[in-house]
Design an enzyme around this catalytic site. Structure first.
Site, short mmCIF file in Angstrom:
data_model
loop_
_atom_site.label_atom_id
_atom_site.label_comp_id
_atom_site.label_asym_id
_atom_site.label_seq_id
_atom_site.Cartn_x
_atom_site.Cartn_y
_atom_site.Cartn_z
N THR A 174 -13.84 -0.41 -4.57
CA THR A 174 -13.85 0.93 -5.17
C THR A 174 -12.90 0.99 -6.35
OG1 THR A 174 -14.39 1.99 -3.06
CG2 THR A 174 -13.35 3.37 -4.74
N ARG A 175 -11.72 0.40 -6.20
CA ARG A 175 -10.73 0.43 -7.29
C ARG A 175 -11.21 -0.40 -8.48
NH1 ARG A 175 -4.72 0.91 -4.64
NH2 ARG A 175 -5.32 2.01 -2.76
N ARG B 74 5.65 2.48 -7.33
CA ARG B 74 6.42 1.31 -7.77
C ARG B 74 5.70 0.60 -8.93
NH1 ARG B 74 5.34 -3.79 -7.19
NH2 ARG B 74 3.64 -3.29 -5.78
N ARG B 75 4.41 0.36 -8.76
CA ARG B 75 3.65 -0.27 -9.83
C ARG B 75 3.59 0.62 -11.06
NH1 ARG B 75 -0.95 -2.01 -5.60
NH2 ARG B 75 -0.12 -4.04 -4.97
N LYS C 216 3.98 -4.66 4.57
CA LYS C 216 4.60 -3.61 3.75
C LYS C 216 4.24 -2.21 4.22
CE LYS C 216 1.08 -3.73 0.08
NZ LYS C 216 0.54 -2.36 0.25
N ASP C 217 3.22 -2.08 5.09
CA ASP C 217 2.83 -0.77 5.60
C ASP C 217 3.67 -0.33 6.80
OD1 ASP C 217 0.78 -0.58 3.74
OD2 ASP C 217 -0.73 -1.40 5.09
N CYS D 203 7.03 2.72 1.82
CA CYS D 203 6.35 1.66 1.10
C CYS D 203 5.84 2.10 -0.26
CB CYS D 203 5.19 1.12 1.94
SG CYS D 203 3.89 2.33 2.27
N SER E 200 0.27 3.14 -6.43
CA SER E 200 1.65 2.82 -6.07
C SER E 200 2.64 3.35 -7.12
CB SER E 200 1.80 1.30 -5.96
OG SER E 200 3.14 0.90 -6.07
N ARG F 273 -7.13 5.61 -5.36
CA ARG F 273 -7.27 5.34 -3.93
C ARG F 273 -8.55 4.57 -3.70
NH1 ARG F 273 -5.73 8.28 0.85
NH2 ARG F 273 -6.45 6.31 1.67
N GLY F 274 -8.73 4.11 -2.48
CA GLY F 274 -9.97 3.43 -2.12
C GLY F 274 -9.76 1.96 -1.84
N ASN F 275 -10.81 1.30 -1.35
CA ASN F 275 -10.71 -0.13 -1.08
C ASN F 275 -10.75 -0.92 -2.38
OD1 ASN F 275 -13.46 -0.41 -1.84
ND2 ASN F 275 -14.16 -0.04 0.25
#
Length: 305
Positions: A153-154, A130-131, A83-84, A241, A128, A148-150
C-alpha cells in the site's frame, strides 16, 4: 508435536513468523525433537484502527492482542517486530529469543531519484516521526506527509501523488521486495529506530522445555546486547517507538558502541551522543546514555517542533 505460533495477518508479519517457525523446527530437529509449527492469525488494534499510529498509543499497538492470545492459551509462541514492544519487560512472559538482526537501515523508495536528487518540494511519505524529522534535517525543502498501510500500500502511493516513501530495509528484504529500495540510508545520515531490523519471540515462562529450549536456541547474543542498549536508552527517555529517537548499537570484540540521536519534529535541532562500554553491561550503558541525553534537553526536543 504441534506448536501454534501467533502472528498478525499482514504479509510482512506472516513472512517473519514463517521464518521463525522454520528456524524453530530446525532447532528442534537438532535436539532430536520433531515439531510441526502452524501459524495462528491474531487481529490487533493496529490492524483494525486506520488512523495515524501517532494518535493511538503507538507502543504496544501491534503487541497486546498477541500477548493476550499467548496468555489465554490460544497459541504457544508469538513473534513481534522488536521495535513495536514496550521497553519494560512483561512480568508474565519470557522474551525467549531475539534472532540475528536483519539490515537496520531505512530505505528510500522513489521512481529512481536519490534523496539528494529529489526535486525541491517533493512529497515524501512516512508514518514515523523519527524518519520524518531526519528527512527534514537532511532536506528541509521537502514536504513530508503521514503514511499508513502495509508495504505494498505504501509503495503504491508512488503512483498516487507521492514522490518518495521511506520504509525499513529489513521489511522489504523479508518479503522479497528489496528491489523497491532506491537508496539505503546509512545510519550516519539516518539513525534507525531502537530495535529496528530485529524480531522478538515470546513464550510463557513455564512452557514445555522439550520445545521451549529449541525456541531459546534462536537467540543471538550480540543482537540481544545491541538492542538491549538501544531499548534501555529509549526506556529512560520514556519514549515510544514512534518518537523522534534514533539509536544503533554494534558489538565488536566484547565492546558495545551505541550511537543515539534525539531530534525535534521539524528536524532543525538534534542531540547526538556516542557511548562505548562492555557489551555485557549493555543495559546500564543504554540507561546512562539516556540520562545524558535528558540532561542535555532531550525531553524538550521530543515534545517540540
Amino acid at each position: 508435536m504441534k506448536l501454534r505460533l501467533g502472528t498478525r495477518a499482514s504479509v510482512l508479519a506472516r513472512t517473519q513468523s514463517g521464518m521463525v517457525a522454520d528456524s524453530i523446527t530446525e532447532a528442534a530437529a537438532r535436539r532430536g525433537v520433531e515439531l510441526e509449527v502452524e501459524l495462528v492469525m491474531i487481529r490487533t488494534e493496529g490492524d483494525v484502527n486506520r488512523q495515524s499510529l501517532v494518535g493511538i498509543s503507538q507502543t504496544g499497538v501491534f503487541v497486546n492482542a498477541l500477548r493476550d492470545a499467548l496468555m489465554a492459551g490460544v497459541c504457544d509462541v508469538i513473534v513481534h517486530s522488536l521495535k513495536d514492544i514496550p521497553t519494560a519487560a512483561h512480568a508474565d512472559l519470557e522474551l525467549a529469543a531475539i534472532p540475528a538482526r536483519e539490515d537496520v537501515r531505512d530505505a528510500l523508495c522513489t521512481r529512481g531519484e536519490s534523496l539528494a536528487d529529489l526535486p525541491q518540494g517533493a512529497r515524501v511519505g512516512t508514518g514515523s516521526p523519527r524518519r520524518a524529522a531526519q528527512i527534514k534535517a537532511l532536506r528541509p525543502d521537502l514536504n513530508v506527509e503521514g503514511l499508513r498501510g502495509n508495504i505494498d500500500t505504501r509503495l503504491g502511493k508512488l503512483d498516487d501523488g507521492l514522490d518518495a516513501v521511506v520504509l525499513a530495509a529489513a521489511g522489504l528484504s523479508r518479503i522479497g521486495r528489496s528491489e523497491a529500495a532506491t537508496q539505503l540510508l546509512e545510519p550516519t545520515e539516518m539513525l534507525p529506530a531502537p530495535g529496528q531490523g530485529a524480531l522478538a519471540v515470546e513464550i510463557m515462562p513455564d512452557a514445555d522445555p522439550t520445545w521451549a529450549d529449541a525456541v531459546r536456541d534462536l537467540d543471538d547474543i550480540a543482537t540481544r546486547q545491541a538492542v538491549t542498549a538501544e531499548r534501555a536508552l529509549l526506556g529512560v527517555l520514556d519514549a515510544g517507538c514512534a518518537a523522534p529517537v534514533g539509536a544503533y548499537a554494534t558489538v565488536k570484540g566484547g565492546t558495545l558502541t551505541l550511537r543515539s540521536r534525539v531530534i525535534n519534529g521539524s528536524g532543525t535541532l538534534a542531540l547526538n551522543e556516542t557511548s562505548t562500554g562492555p557489551a555485557s553491561e549493555a543495559n546500564s550503558l543504554g540507561r546512562r546514555t539516556g540520562f545524558t541525553l535528558l540532561g542535555r534537553g532531550a525531553a524538550r526536543l521530543m515534545g517540540g517542533s
